[in-house]
Every structure is written in C-alpha cells, then in structure tokens.
Design a protein around this motif. Structure first.
Motif, mmCIF file in Angstrom:
data_model
loop_
_atom_site.group_PDB
_atom_site.id
_atom_site.type_symbol
_atom_site.label_atom_id
_atom_site.label_comp_id
_atom_site.label_asym_id
_atom_site.label_seq_id
_atom_site.Cartn_x
_atom_site.Cartn_y
_atom_site.Cartn_z
ATOM 1 N N ASN A 1 1.690 2.793 8.125
ATOM 2 C CA ASN A 1 1.475 3.050 9.547
ATOM 3 C C ASN A 1 2.815 3.377 10.199
ATOM 4 O OD1 ASN A 1 2.462 0.472 9.104
ATOM 5 N ND2 ASN A 1 1.300 -0.492 10.746
ATOM 6 N N LYS B 1 0.538 12.137 -7.016
ATOM 7 C CA LYS B 1 0.986 11.612 -8.315
ATOM 8 C C LYS B 1 1.108 12.742 -9.336
ATOM 9 C CE LYS B 1 -0.167 6.786 -7.755
ATOM 10 N NZ LYS B 1 -1.283 5.968 -7.259
ATOM 11 N N ASP C 1 -3.728 11.167 -2.916
ATOM 12 C CA ASP C 1 -2.890 10.346 -3.778
ATOM 13 C C ASP C 1 -2.873 10.901 -5.209
ATOM 14 O OD1 ASP C 1 -1.286 7.807 -3.679
ATOM 15 O OD2 ASP C 1 -2.582 7.319 -5.366
ATOM 16 N N TYR D 1 5.638 -1.780 -6.620
ATOM 17 C CA TYR D 1 4.496 -1.284 -5.851
ATOM 18 C C TYR D 1 3.335 -0.913 -6.776
ATOM 19 C CZ TYR D 1 1.976 0.547 -1.905
ATOM 20 O OH TYR D 1 1.018 0.732 -0.937
ATOM 21 N N ILE E 1 9.739 -2.396 -1.390
ATOM 22 C CA ILE E 1 9.025 -2.550 -2.660
ATOM 23 C C ILE E 1 9.213 -1.273 -3.460
ATOM 24 C CG2 ILE E 1 6.854 -3.175 -3.767
ATOM 25 C CD1 ILE E 1 5.912 -4.355 -1.149
ATOM 26 N N GLU F 1 7.916 -9.200 6.933
ATOM 27 C CA GLU F 1 6.775 -8.278 6.846
ATOM 28 C C GLU F 1 6.199 -8.392 5.439
ATOM 29 O OE1 GLU F 1 7.722 -4.117 6.745
ATOM 30 O OE2 GLU F 1 5.651 -3.497 7.020
ATOM 31 N N SER G 1 6.021 8.782 -7.076
ATOM 32 C CA SER G 1 5.508 7.412 -7.216
ATOM 33 C C SER G 1 5.433 6.759 -5.844
ATOM 34 C CB SER G 1 6.456 6.567 -8.064
ATOM 35 O OG SER G 1 6.605 7.130 -9.331
ATOM 36 N N ASN G 2 4.437 5.917 -5.652
ATOM 37 C CA ASN G 2 4.329 5.198 -4.394
ATOM 38 C C ASN G 2 5.289 4.013 -4.345
ATOM 39 O OD1 ASN G 2 2.391 6.869 -3.315
ATOM 40 N ND2 ASN G 2 0.686 5.679 -4.128
ATOM 41 N N ALA G 3 5.773 3.733 -3.141
ATOM 42 C CA ALA G 3 6.666 2.607 -2.882
ATOM 43 C C ALA G 3 6.404 2.168 -1.451
ATOM 44 C CB ALA G 3 8.122 3.025 -3.065
ATOM 45 N N TYR G 4 7.139 1.148 -1.007
ATOM 46 C CA TYR G 4 6.941 0.709 0.383
ATOM 47 C C TYR G 4 8.257 0.288 1.015
ATOM 48 C CZ TYR G 4 4.993 -1.305 4.544
ATOM 49 O OH TYR G 4 4.705 -1.556 5.870
ATOM 50 N N PHE G 5 8.568 0.913 2.144
ATOM 51 C CA PHE G 5 9.776 0.606 2.900
ATOM 52 C C PHE G 5 9.400 -0.162 4.167
ATOM 53 C CE2 PHE G 5 10.902 3.982 0.115
ATOM 54 C CZ PHE G 5 12.229 3.759 -0.204
ATOM 55 N N PRO G 6 10.337 -0.974 4.694
ATOM 56 C CA PRO G 6 9.985 -1.840 5.823
ATOM 57 C C PRO G 6 9.587 -1.083 7.100
ATOM 58 C CG PRO G 6 11.985 -2.636 4.766
ATOM 59 C CD PRO G 6 11.683 -1.281 4.169
ATOM 60 N N TRP H 1 2.324 5.180 1.640
ATOM 61 C CA TRP H 1 1.186 5.142 2.556
ATOM 62 C C TRP H 1 1.475 4.034 3.552
ATOM 63 C CZ3 TRP H 1 -2.556 8.752 2.468
ATOM 64 C CH2 TRP H 1 -2.702 9.518 1.297
ATOM 65 N N ILE I 1 9.470 9.971 -4.181
ATOM 66 C CA ILE I 1 8.835 8.763 -3.641
ATOM 67 C C ILE I 1 7.811 9.139 -2.568
ATOM 68 C CG2 ILE I 1 9.276 6.677 -2.276
ATOM 69 C CD1 ILE I 1 10.434 6.353 -4.987
ATOM 70 N N MET J 1 11.507 -6.416 3.051
ATOM 71 C CA MET J 1 11.767 -6.000 1.672
ATOM 72 C C MET J 1 11.363 -4.542 1.446
ATOM 73 S SD MET J 1 8.706 -7.868 -0.525
ATOM 74 C CE MET J 1 7.048 -7.993 0.192
ATOM 75 N N TYR K 1 18.458 3.441 1.035
ATOM 76 C CA TYR K 1 18.178 2.930 -0.321
ATOM 77 C C TYR K 1 18.404 3.986 -1.398
ATOM 78 C CZ TYR K 1 17.203 -1.424 1.706
ATOM 79 O OH TYR K 1 17.394 -2.600 2.365
ATOM 80 N N LEU L 1 -1.898 6.283 10.827
ATOM 81 C CA LEU L 1 -1.712 6.050 9.395
ATOM 82 C C LEU L 1 -1.342 7.375 8.752
ATOM 83 C CD1 LEU L 1 -4.804 3.770 8.654
ATOM 84 C CD2 LEU L 1 -2.533 3.152 9.471
#
Lengths: 470, 470
Positions: free
Chosen positions: A139, A59, A55, B44, B39, B155, A64-69, A137, A134, B37, A119, A157
C-alpha cells in the motif's frame, strides 16, 4: 410505468453512474478518512485475480518479491531533487509514535525509490550482483485533494518494481520489457482492454525519471486513464544514494535503474472501460466467477439440475458458482449478477427440467437463448473465449471512433471535449502542451509514426495523444 | 587450524545466532526507522508460501478477502474502552497530510477491529447477512520499544480475520475452527512445528476480547513464542459500533464476533524452532526450493547432467532449482545452501558422470551419500516426506524434554529459566500469575486436563503452561 433503471444511464451523468455502480455492485465504499476506500470482497476479488496474473508475469520477467518498510525517514525524500519536488505536496507525515513526539518525522511511503536505493547500495557490490530485480506488493499513500474511489485515492494498493543494471541499455530494455510483456500483455490478454503504449513528455514524466513509458486507456466517457507506467531512472537515484558496483574491469560505477508500477486504479478502469448501463462486465479471463448457474426456484429437482450443470462446467474448466439462494426473488438475483458483470448466467427453472434445457444469458454478447444442458460444457468455454474478443474489440472501436487527427492546439483542445486528439508533436511542442494544460487537457503520450514507442521526445514523426484525463 | 563456524553457536549466544542467521541467510535487514524491517527475497519467499497455504485454508473456512484503510480516525480507537487502553501506547499518529495539519489526527492501524465494525454496521441488516466472514492481508504498525526482526517489529505483515455471527455459540465455534483447522493445521502440517493449543488467561487476552485462543511454540532456547491467536470478541465491538441485525423473529440484536491473526513473526519462529548451528532448515512442504542441484564444476557434461537431474525431479513434482553459478567456488555455495536451509542438495561433479551417481545431501536428516541418478526421482520425494516428520518430531521432543511439571510459583519461575513449566491453574491463579510476571515469566496458555482447550479459565483440572516468552 416503465421500471426505473438500476443505475443512472452513463450518457446522463458518467461520474454518478460510476459511483452508483461501485456501490451497488459492492466493489468498494468510501473510507472514513477522506480519500481512503474500503475494498469489499467482490472488488477485492478482482484485484486478487489481477495480482495473480501480474505476479506470474513479473516472476517470469525474473523479478523476486520483497518488502520494504512503510515508514521512510523524511530526509531520504529530499536526496533526489526532482523526486522530493514531485512528492512533497502529497505526503502523509507521522510525527508521534509510541506516545512520544519523534525526533525525525517519518513519511508514509508515497513510492519506494528512496528506501529501496538505500538497501540496493548495501546489497550491490560487484557486477555479479547485477541485474538486481525486485518487486513489492504494498500500500502507498499520496494525499488526494479530489479523491475518487479506485481512480485517485489517498491510499491505494499496487505493485512497484525496482531494478538495478550495469548499463543504460540493459535498464532501458528492461523497462521496455515490463511495459510490453508484463503490462500491455496483461491488459490486452487478461483485462481485454485496448491500451495505447507510448512515451511520456518531459512535463508528464515520473519525478526523478529520465524516461517514462505509459499505457493509456480510453474510458467510456472519452477521457483517458493512465494504466501502468515503467520508468528509466538513469543514474539519478544511484547518485543520490551512492549505489555503485565494481565493474568487470575494476572500476566503481553507478548502477542504471528502472521502476514500474500498476495499481488498484485498474479496477476503476475495468468499470469505466467495460461497464454499461446495467453494470460491470468482467472480462472472462479475469473473472473469479465466469459462469453462475441460477436456480430460479427452490424445487429440489431444480436445485439438483443446477448443481449438476455446475459440476459439468467445473469439469470443463469453467470457474463456476451455483446460486441457490432461492429465498431471494429470482429477478433481484438476476439484476445483481448483471450489476456484478459475471460473463455467463445459466438460468434453470421448473419448465426447463423436462426439455433438458437451460437459458444461457451472455452478459457481454447481450444474448439470451435456451440451450440443451448437454451442450453447455462445450458452449460456455466458447462463449467466454468469444467474450474476451468482443470486449477488446468494443474498447478498441470506442477509442478509434472517438479519436481525431488534428493539427492545431485549438482543434486538440476542442476534440478533448469528447474524446482524444492526435496531433504531430512538432506542431504542438512543450509550449502548445503548456497551453493545453491551462485548459485541463494533457499530452497522454507520444507515439512514433509507425505506432511504436519513440526513443526520444523529439523523434521525427512523433504524434502526441491529447486528452482530458482522470 | 579449525575452520571458524559460519554462525555463533546457538548454545553460546542464542540471540546473536538468530541475528546472524537472519542476516547471512539473507532473510531480512533492519529498516532505517527504528523497529522496521526490510524483508529480502529469500525471507519474503517463505512468507509468500505461508500466505498461499494459509489463504487456501482461510477460503476453505468460508472467509473472503477484502481491504480496509490503513488510516483510522483517532476517535474510533476510543470507542471500545479496553481496546484503546491496550493499544494507545503503541500507536503511530499522522498529524500532517498534503502539507497541512489535519483537523483530526489519524492513527496507522495497529489492528482493524474498529474500522471493520464501522463497515459491518452498514453491511449487516438482517440475519440473512450473517455470518459475515472477512479476512485481510495487510501491514500494521505497533510502536516497539525493544524491536527484534520478525519477532517484534514496529511494522509487520499479517492476515487479520473479522467475522460477525448471529449467536455466541456460532462465534465461539468459528473462533475454535480457525484456531484448529486453519492455524494448528497449517503449523503442524506445513511448518512442521510442534505447537500447544490453549486458552489465554484474562491477563493475557486480546484487548477487547472475551476469550483468546492461542498456539504456543517452544523456540530452540526453551522460550515460548505466541504463533497465532483467535479471539471471541463477544458483543463488545458490536455495542461500541452499534453493529446490529434483525433476527428471524424480528428483533434488533447485536452481532457476536471473532477476530484472528497470524503474522510475519512465523518466519522468525521457523528460524528459532528449526534452525541449527549451520543455519536455517526449511520444512519441505513450505520450501519454495525443496531441492537444489549443484553443478560442482562448470564442465559442460556436469552442467548437462545437473540440468537433466533438475528435469527428472521437476517431473517427479519436486520444486527444484539448478545451481550453475560455477564462477562461485563450490564450497561457498554449499555453505550458502546450508545457511538457507534447502532440505535436499544434490551435488554433481565430474567424477559422478561415469558412475551415473550424484551425492544426495539431506539438510534435515543430516545424511550424505552417493546415489544412482536413476533413483533420485523416487528417493527425493520420499526424503522430503520423511524430513517433514523428522522436523515435527524434533520440535516435539525438544518441548517435551524441556517441560517440567511443578506445583509452586517458585518452581515454575525456576523452570522457566531453561524451558517451560506446567502447573495446576488452581495452584497458581491470577495472584501467582502476577508474581510470575514480576520475574518476567508469563502464563502462555491454559490447557485442560485431557490436553484439549478449556472453555473457562476456572475449569477443574486446568493446567497453566508457564514460560519466558519472546
């Protein structure tokens, strides 16, 4: 009667040795749903340390970290033709939610290029929004028919990076940067793993990519394992999802993209590359516990001395743990620390008290000697630094000793029975590659004549590295 | 003509203000599958900092991280009767994997008590294996019919702790420790949130628990949000999964358990508790960027001064960012930093150069004044410390000013229209609670007469905190 070995020797049955080590060192258990795994605290601790180190590098590369569904509409997958072809056979599909059948089934993400692009198309308007860098992290799920814990699991993971750039050159350079400065650097300088950087052939490329860079490692049985890949996606997903930007000179252009991933498979690689017949050997820069101070008996003075040594080492910057579980026999604890692969063990017993010594046991160097307690704060950090070099050198020596240069498909296939073969790509080509595939052997990567990563498959002097793979 | 506000004022339409803030501050987008969603990096980043702070506290409580599978055999869920009743309506079900229909459908975890217990049963043999203290950071899925980003999503991301103990008392104490020393401590001392600790009524308890401890916060519109729960599970799951240990006196006993969770909902709470009509206000101890130094113009001397101030602040231990994007008009950047809620902004323009000053804009205190550059390294850390106290005090004042003491169900229901009501539990009881529920009002928690957390629902002097809730 000789004591039974803790593990089946590697030379006798490598896969069995691997499974026994995973279980006995308490790294993981198989999950109840076929192909899934439970990562136990000791195994997860390795992954956590990998995450921290990776990580920080990600960086530093500007992402940058983000989170997708987790859930992706099935229709997204079909938009990029090669991508759906590659992943369709491995998908897990949710058909019911909240007690009702869904109108459109959703897939559990096998990777996120499609949903990320949906997106990116909204977020990217002009060249000012680029590059967009982007990482996530998460599963992911790919249905596995022949699962093996950490190496091939239905759920695993990972981190997956996704970037968009204004030009092909920028995307190419960024994919190469991640390959070299994030992945290769981490593997060599933290995991102490010898890895070969190279380029995948068209046959082995990621589904939807125009170029895949890989790092391949040789496991203890001579097979290969792919350890991290970085892809140039070209404009394939950008076209499928219409991800465009307004250029400086006012034109609408599709973005150029990369994606790159590394997974919990690295834990399995750690075992198969550095493990020996007595268990795991954790590279010291990764280890959450670099040194364990073992109180051999429960005498108060012994416990006090063990605690004192622990403090000294902590002050010297060593990640240390004091093992005072003296209700468990010493022998059993010693075997357990060997299995778990903690680099340095310091045994303190009643007889060490007067002499002011302790026994320094080095798991990686394989040495065992009494040393003055006074000297430990200097000796242990040196030993750890030394151990890193030893592991890296051993893994390099293994690869070099089990790699042969060949010139025919026949020789390559035979060499892959015990190690790796190097064969000129001009002598092999896609046809030879297909013939090898029939025998369970694949081209792990192409490397240029000077050892660098080639820019094209057909670059003059390219050598194919050929092996059986996990 | 007055400038249009960036956001719909909270007083006009609180839900709309919330959604606009989430979008304009680039915290999150709605996902393509209903209730999911995306994030975004800024959102995040808040979650990552929450994870770091929480993870340190969880580890200090002795728990280790691990990872259990996403997929749980459907049959597991049915083993604990109340548990399945609670979660069945919200499950997402995978019926197809690898291109084939599965023999047994698997559910996507809504929470992991069942699968965790399956493994605790294997890992726990004797009292020596206890307590077993595990935490996992993961995604979970609960099908949402009325989703709202961060607050109720199909989620979400969370940590879930799972522990096993030898006695009921130990489990009770551990659940209380997490409630107080991990959750309440984090929320007050990092998030600067006023929270009310209490005990859930039987009606509101976690499905399968014998006791649920909660922290409730008042949002900007007077509604309540549950912010973290810690459960005593008794021996319910231990019996369902036959999780037993050999006690010191040689008997087989079921373990006593706890579970506890906190989620990305905390990001939504941050917005709804600390946000104002100009955007988010990030509590300084959480903020990844505590201070932003804005170069008002692109003059070389201005950029140099901004960089110099950034260095000074960094040296003073402030997490700082220099905004040198001078191709974007200053006004737009100022509004954006306000929206994003960075606690301290330092504007540096050409006119500040000679005077050796800069303009210190405090988002939380609402002040704006020229200060000597020399003084910043001392002023900014003080301002940040001060801001933490301001936010906490504001949120406490809001709750106190909008909470009324009442004695009848009718009064409680009416008070819940604008804030919270406190009513003696003896005057309300399960019947009154049911009548409130018909009007969309719930008992958020019971608190003891002295403000502590009661040990029983029917403890003399218990007060019910009653509100409408998210």
């Amino acid at each position: 009667m000789a004591k039974a070995p803790v593990l089946t020797p590697r030379a006798d049955d490598f896969p069995r040795w691997y499974q026994e080590l995973i279980t006995k060192a308490e790294l993981a258990d198989n999950g109840p749903v076929r192909g899934t795994m439970v990562i136990r605290p000791y195994g997860y601790g390795l992954w956590e340390r990998m995450q921290q180190e990776m990580d920080a590098r990600i960086k530093a590369a500007g992402a940058s970290n983000a989170y997708f569904p987790l859930f992706i509409p099935q229709s997204y997958l079909t938009r990029e033709a090669e991508h759906v072809e590659g992943f369709a056979p491995e998908l897990a599909v949710v058909t019911h939610g909240g007690g009702r059948e869904l109108e459109e089934p959703v897939v559990v993400r096998p990777t996120s290029e499609t949903i990320v692009n949906e997106y990116f198309s909204k977020w990217v308007q002009s060249y000012r929004d680029l590059p967009l860098l982007i990482n996530q992290w998460a599963n992911v799920v790919r249905w596995e028919l022949r699962p093996r814990v950490f190496l091939r699991t239905t759920e695993f993971l990972w981190q997956e990076g996704h970037t968009a750039h204004a030009t092909r050159e920028e995307a190419r350079d960024y994919a190469a940067y991640i390959h070299q400065e994030v992945y290769a650097d981490f593997m060599e300088n933290v995991l102490a793993m010898d890895v070969v950087p190279g380029r995948k052939t068209a046959r082995e490329r990621f589904a939807g990519a125009i170029n895949t860079l890989t790092l391949e490692g040789m496991m203890g049985d001579g097979k290969a394992l792919q350890l991290g890949t970085s892809h140039e996606l070209g404009q394939n997903f950008a076209r499928a999802f219409d991800t465009r930007y307004l250029s400086r000179d006012g034109r609408q252009e599709h973005v150029w993209q990369t994606s790159w991933g590394s997974t919990t498979r690295m834990v399995g690689a750690l075992v198969m590359m550095h493990g020996d017949d007595r268990g795991l050997r954790v590279p010291p820069r990764l280890a959450a516990v670099q040194a364990v101070v073992v109180a051999v008996t429960g005498d108060e003075a012994v416990l006090a001395r063990a605690g004192e040594i622990g403090d000294r080492l902590r002050t010297a910057g060593v990640r240390v743990r004091v093992d005072d579980r003296t209700d468990v026999p010493f022998g059993r604890r010693a075997v357990d620390w060997e299995l778990k692969g903690v680099p340095v063990r310091i045994d303190v017993g009643p007889r060490d008290l007067d002499s002011g010594t302790a026994v320094l046991v080095r798991r990686i160097a394989g040495t065992r000697e009494p040393v003055a307690v006074e000297a430990l704060a200097a000796l242990v950090p040196e030993a750890l630094e030394d151990d890193h070099g030893l592991l890296l050198a051993q893994s390099r020596r293994l690869r070099e000793s089990r790699t042969v240069d060949v010139t025919t498909v026949e020789e390559a296939a035979e060499a892959a029975g015990t190690g790796w073969a190097r064969i000129p790509w001009a002598a092999l080509g896609p046809e030879g590659e297909a013939r090898l595939a029939e025998r369970g052997v694949s081209v792990r990567c192409l490397v240029a004549a000077d050892g660098s990563v080639p820019e094209r498959d057909d670059q003059r002097g390219n050598v194919a590295v050929v092996a059986r793979a996990y």
